[in-house]
Design an enzyme around this catalytic site. Structure first.
Site, mmCIF file in Angstrom:
data_model
loop_
_atom_site.group_PDB
_atom_site.id
_atom_site.type_symbol
_atom_site.label_atom_id
_atom_site.label_comp_id
_atom_site.label_asym_id
_atom_site.label_seq_id
_atom_site.Cartn_x
_atom_site.Cartn_y
_atom_site.Cartn_z
ATOM 1 N N GLU A 101 82.366 61.317 47.875
ATOM 2 C CA GLU A 101 82.260 61.107 49.386
ATOM 3 C C GLU A 101 81.700 62.152 50.173
ATOM 4 O O GLU A 101 80.920 62.169 51.026
ATOM 5 C CB GLU A 101 83.482 60.499 49.853
ATOM 6 C CG GLU A 101 84.310 59.479 49.380
ATOM 7 C CD GLU A 101 83.324 58.208 48.975
ATOM 8 O OE1 GLU A 101 82.428 57.839 49.977
ATOM 9 O OE2 GLU A 101 83.644 57.408 48.094
ATOM 10 N N ALA A 116 87.094 53.921 48.356
ATOM 11 C CA ALA A 116 86.756 55.078 49.396
ATOM 12 C C ALA A 116 85.573 54.535 50.043
ATOM 13 O O ALA A 116 84.664 53.869 49.712
ATOM 14 C CB ALA A 116 86.480 56.354 48.604
ATOM 15 N N ASN A 144 82.706 57.312 55.864
ATOM 16 C CA ASN A 144 82.454 57.312 57.178
ATOM 17 C C ASN A 144 82.490 58.814 57.686
ATOM 18 O O ASN A 144 83.073 59.550 57.626
ATOM 19 C CB ASN A 144 83.666 56.670 57.934
ATOM 20 C CG ASN A 144 83.897 55.317 57.269
ATOM 21 O OD1 ASN A 144 82.967 54.273 57.510
ATOM 22 N ND2 ASN A 144 85.011 54.842 56.873
ATOM 23 N N GLU A 149 73.495 55.967 46.697
ATOM 24 C CA GLU A 149 74.408 55.870 45.515
ATOM 25 C C GLU A 149 74.013 56.722 44.435
ATOM 26 O O GLU A 149 74.780 57.387 43.939
ATOM 27 C CB GLU A 149 74.934 54.477 45.132
ATOM 28 C CG GLU A 149 75.521 53.695 46.337
ATOM 29 C CD GLU A 149 76.936 54.460 46.836
ATOM 30 O OE1 GLU A 149 77.337 55.342 46.237
ATOM 31 O OE2 GLU A 149 77.187 53.970 47.816
ATOM 32 N N TYR A 155 74.690 52.807 40.960
ATOM 33 C CA TYR A 155 75.272 53.931 40.911
ATOM 34 C C TYR A 155 74.656 54.633 39.533
ATOM 35 O O TYR A 155 73.971 55.845 39.963
ATOM 36 C CB TYR A 155 76.677 53.948 40.725
ATOM 37 C CG TYR A 155 77.597 53.724 41.956
ATOM 38 C CD1 TYR A 155 78.414 54.509 42.782
ATOM 39 C CD2 TYR A 155 77.767 52.401 42.402
ATOM 40 C CE1 TYR A 155 78.798 54.034 43.951
ATOM 41 C CE2 TYR A 155 78.335 51.845 43.333
ATOM 42 C CZ TYR A 155 78.991 52.707 44.170
ATOM 43 O OH TYR A 155 79.774 52.445 45.400
#
Length: 576
Positions: free
Chosen positions: A212, A185, A188, A234, A301
């Site tokens: 996201e 993913a 944007n 992240e 992450y």
């Protein structure tokens, strides 16, 4: 080079300081890592060609001239001409379509870094799934996308707003891309890109979409100013994702289960790369000529998440930390920051913590969090997830304790009633212990193989990796069947790496030659490289459409080299 070259523009000598000026660059793009062209055969509908872009981290310089650094943000507009029947979308707040001319016009009114400019075009239709959200997909996929996401995206957006302030991008739409999309993913703005392959795995789909959504605040509104500090996007997005998940989806127990699964993967990666590896730092030194996407790993992450979680614990109440993050977003939105901006803001927001010198607490110094290699200095308490993780630990122990009591092991749990994250956690631990004694793998197959056949691809690929790593020939036909029906990097590369690490390379070659025409040229090239290791060069394959390495490809090649194919790449690049 892979990174292009700089363009220097000499300004007129008569130009006064701070005087506005305009530069027009007329250009044509060649094949480049940002732009992925797909023939109709590489789509689900097999009807029309498809194109998408993937700018993260430094690919969009092959798409359009830009300051390709997250430190620079700007608005943009674009005019796109497309054939009739091709729907064009971009990561923009405004769009219009002049049908008689076949021209789309887009405008992003808020400043964004270059890597967040994105375009997709193909046989796409849409359906509204909320007051400010719609899904776009190929016609054959749209009903599934609607059934999975209708109504719940708005709940996640509303929860995020209650935690971190208003959603500033207007619309939150999602487009599902063909399996050639090189990552899971991409956040944007206004238009999240997600690989269609994840639609069958409900829990992974939900976590990926919420992640996201969280990027709308952490990464898009406030961005890391340098790729050396990707954790600022992240790590914070992962923390926010888990706060949103806890509030809206399944409570603390599920969040702890998902976190345990990811931290398991982090420790697996650390074991393979070594605790002294510099890529395990949160502030990584980016050497000249190194693709920033090489630094995209689980430390970004999960170690980043652990540091953010530690900061939240210093506050005593996560709601106090939510208030700080809301103020942080308000202060820095539409700008790019470095770690010191975050930490200074944190200490100024909590003066009592500053007085206690929490930044210098022995063994947990902020500087050490940022620059020490190895595991996180502290990890979250996951005991609230014990109702979900304890059965996994019990079952794993039953299957790996000698002598094996297969009757007790088989009767202790019903995998069909488990959550997906429980099953993948169990299978990942079996993978870590492979090769297993032949009696164990035989009994495992007898107990679970037929059950797992009907489960989602995230589960099936793990079982098939266990089959391959244990050379369990009775189930190899399932590996063939799986690869014959997969076109995605995340469900092909791990199996090909495992096949080529062991004694089954000829089996892998056979499958590859039967299926290569259904694979994107970039993926075909990567698999060919895996198959070529230790062999004479393979017969030439037409790769005229192959672009230079995308971030995902560079990452995969790097990890393969570092681990000799012993790690599943899904453990590395979870999502952008």
């Amino acid at each position: 080079t892979d990174y292009g070259s700089s363009l220097t523009v000499s300004l007129p000598a008569a130009l006064q300081p701070h005087q506005p000026f305009q530069i027009i660059v007329r250009y044509t793009t060649a094949d480049g890592p940002a732009i992925w062209w797909l023939d109709p055969e590489l789509t689900y509908g097999n009807a029309k060609p498809f194109v998408f872009t993937q700018g993260h981290s430094v690919c969009n310089r092959s798409f359009f001239p830009c300051f390709d650094t997250p430190a620079v943000k700007c608005t943009y507009s674009a005019t796109v001409k497309a054939p009739a029947g091709i729907q064009v979308l971009m990561s923009a707040t405004q769009s219009t379509y002049l049908e008689e001319e076949g021209v789309y016009q887009f405008y992003m009114e808020y400043p964004v870094p270059a890597y967040l400019v994105a375009l997709v075009a193909g046989d796409l239709i849409h359906a509204d799934i909320g007051p400010r959200s719609r899904v776009w997909a190929e016609p054959c996929l749209l009903p599934t996308a609607i059934s999975k996401l209708s109504g719940i995206v708005e709940r996640w957006l509303t929860a995020a707003e209650s935690l971190y302030g208003p959603y500033i991008w207007g619309r939150y739409d999602i487009v599902f891309l063909p399996p050639s999309f090189p990552i899971v993913a991409m956040e944007n703005p206004c238009l999240t890109f997600i690989i269609s392959s994840i639609l069958e795995s409900d829990e992974f789909l939900i976590i990926d979409v919420i992640h996201e959504v969280a990027h709308s605040w952490f990464g898009n509104a406030v961005t890391n100013a340098t790729w050396e500090e990707m954790w600022l996007s992240e790590g914070l997005a992962t923390y926010a994702q888990r706060r949103i998940t806890t509030e809206t989806y399944a409570g603390a127990a599920f969040t702890c289960l998902e976190t345990a699964f990811r931290l398991d993967a982090l420790h697996r990666q650390m074991k393979l790369l070594g605790e002294d590896n510099p890529v395990s730092k949160l502030q990584v030194k980016l050497e000249p000529g190194v693709n920033p996407s090489n630094l995209m790993n689980l430390f970004t992450y999960e170690k980043g998440y652990c540091f953010v979680y530690y900061l939240s614990q210093l506050c005593g109440d996560p709601r106090h930390f939510d208030s700080f993050l809301r103020a942080y977003i308000e202060k820095y939105k539409f700008t790019s920051v470095v770690a010191q901006d975050l930490l200074d803001s944190f200490l100024n927001f909590f003066p009592e913590l500053k007085e206690q010198c929490v930044e210098s607490k022995a063994g947990l110094e902020f500087e050490r969090w940022l620059n020490a290699t190895g595991p996180p200095l502290a990890e979250p308490d996951l005991s609230q997830g014990s109702s979900l993780t304890r059965p996994v630990e019990t079952l794993f122990k039953l299957w790996t304790t000698e002598p094996l009591d297969s009757v007790a092991a088989a009767s202790s749990a019903d995998l069909t009633k488990w959550r997906t994250f429980q099953t993948v956690l169990f299978l990942d631990r079996l993978l870590d212990g492979s090769p297993l004694p032949h009696e164990v793998i035989k009994k495992l197959s007898e107990c679970y193989s037929s059950q797992l056949d009907s489960m989602n691809a995230e589960i099936r690929i793990r079982w098939l990796q266990i089959v391959v790593r244990n050379d369990y020939y009775p189930d190899l036909y399932k590996v063939r069947r799986f690869l014959e029906n997969q076109m995605s990097r995340m469900y092909t590369i791990p199996l090909y790496e495992d096949l080529c690490t062991g004694t089954l390379k000829s089996f892998a070659l056979e499958i590859f030659y039967q299926t290569q025409n259904q694979l994107h040229p970039n993926l075909r090239k990567t698999i060919q490289q895996i198959l070529s290791q230790g062999l004479n060069p393979l017969p030439a394959i037409d790769t005229t459409a192959v672009t230079t390495d995308t971030p995902a490809m560079v990452l995969e090649d790097k990890v393969s080299e570092a681990t000799n194919g012993a790690i599943s790449l899904r453990d590395v690049n979870v999502s952008a």
